[in-house]
Design an enzyme around this catalytic site. Structure first.
Site: not given
Length: 418
Positions: A322, A340
């Protein structure tokens, strides 16, 4: 002329008496006697019901028919449910057998009606009732890939039951996968997840463009423990282009490969790795969801409802690819995230628009491997021999505790039988 001989009257009467006696004897021989006198002949047509009307409640997918022996069935023969709906059926060409042509409902009373005619021309009613079996419970199932969907080359087929399947072998034998071109693959039972789940995975990544048909003939099937299947399910889908994300953590970038050629190489930041919870797991992840806007929370890291853009979920343990503007200054140079894979907003959107469900993301170079504890799709952590051993038909099912399949993953539900 010969003189006429006089007739002896006594001889004439004697002859007459013999004739009368003969008639009387013949009449006595052909008459009914006792309680049979005046009773009509029984019709010679015989009706045979399957299942027997006085037998055990039948499975709703078992054969249901009526047959006329020594006669034929009339076109008015039918089976109806309690609401008066006529069940679909077919008559044999010689009109001796009428067979129900659709599944019946569980625990439902059905009524036969109509007529049949014997070879003697006599008409008899077709009548009777029976009630189908009522399971102790019914198990529903959803499939992760919907009809007409195009998915990535690492997508497994997932059947998620809303309860425990006790007889996994019986259920697995009712499942089939047909592919064009032919594809080697196998079912494997993964851990209980508020209900049983079974995955079908190809031995290697799918070939792009493969056409796939999955059939689960589960309605009427005994799943064990008193539970029966609530419905059949199917899925017809296609494998899309071959897109793989090569994600080598020490390189501080991801490389997107499309059909064997580099599509893009993007600087990024992986998990910092100072704590186990901040380590991006090594192994083949699978894209399951994506959101152009997503609010993330990580209580252990001290943040709640942080708005992130262009989020592509690659595992149910919280790992996403992301956008994160706060790490742009180190993307391509250092790994500082909570696990992430961070990209700039422009790069994240660029990747986001290429990703589809089932794309593999191959993470390498970190100290903790992807495992069963990390999400619902960890299928590719197993070598082929281990995966095959997890089939209930070929080997023992593996039991473990893992998070649930994403609640809004694509599903396909079959209509309930009538």
């Amino acid at each position: 002329m010969t003189p006429r001989t006089p007739v002896n009257r006594r001889a004439v009467l004697a002859a007459a008496g013999v004739g009368v006696l003969g008639v009387a004897v013949a009449a006595c021989t052909g008459s009914r006697s006792g309680s049979d006198a005046g009773k009509p002949d029984e019709p010679n047509v015989r009706l045979v019901f399957t299942p027997p009307l006085d037998g055990e409640p039948p499975n709703p997918v078992a054969e249901v028919s009526v047959q006329a022996e020594n006669g034929t069935l009339n076109p008015d023969v039918k089976l109806t449910n309690p609401r008066g709906r006529v069940v679909n059926g077919r008559m044999s060409e010689d009109r001796t057998i009428f067979t129900v042509a659709e599944p019946l409902g569980y625990g439902t009373e059905y009524t036969w009606s109509g007529t049949a005619v014997g070879t003697d021309g006599k008409v008899v009613p077709v009548e009777g009732r029976f009630t189908t079996l009522e399971p102790a419970s019914q198990l529903n199932v959803v499939v992760n890939i919907g009809d007409g969907q195009e998915v990535g080359i690492a997508a497994p087929i997932i059947l998620k039951f809303n309860g425990t399947v006790e007889d996994k072998e019986a259920v697995e034998r009712a499942l089939s996968v047909t592919t064009t071109p032919p594809t080697e693959g196998s079912w494997a039972w993964l851990g209980e997840d508020n209900g049983s789940r079974v995955h079908w995975r190809p031995r290697e990544y799918w070939a792009p463009g493969t056409k796939v048909r999955m059939d689960a003939k589960l309605y009427g099937l005994d799943h064990g423990g008193g539970a029966f299947g609530a419905a059949d399910v199917t899925s017809d889908f296609t494998i899309g282009r071959a897109q793989v994300v090569k994600a080598d953590a020490p390189s501080h970038r991801i490389v997107v490969i499309r059909d064997g050629a580099e599509l893009m190489a993007l600087p990024c930041s992986y998990g910092e790795g100072d704590l186990d919870r901040n380590v991006t797991r090594s192994g083949i992840h699978v894209v399951t969801e994506k959101y152009d806007e997503f609010f993330m929370s990580n209580p252990a890291a001290g943040y709640f409802n942080i708005r992130e853009r262009w989020a592509v979920r690659i595992s149910n343990n919280g790992e996403f690819i992301h956008a994160n503007p706060e790490t742009v200054n180190v993307q391509g140079a250092a790994n500082v995230t909570n696990g992430c894979i961070n990209l700039s907003e422009a790069d994240a959107e660029r990747y986001f628009r290429t990703a589809i469900y089932g794309d593999p993301v191959e993470v390498t170079g970190t100290r903790i491997p992807l495992s069963e504890a990390d999400g619902d799709i960890f299928d590719w952590i197993f070598d082929w021999e281990t995966w095959q051993s997890m089939s209930a038909v070929k080997g023992e099912a593996v039991d473990s505790s893992v998070p649930a399949t994403p609640s809004d993953a694509p599903t396909s539900d079959a209509p309930a039988p009538r």
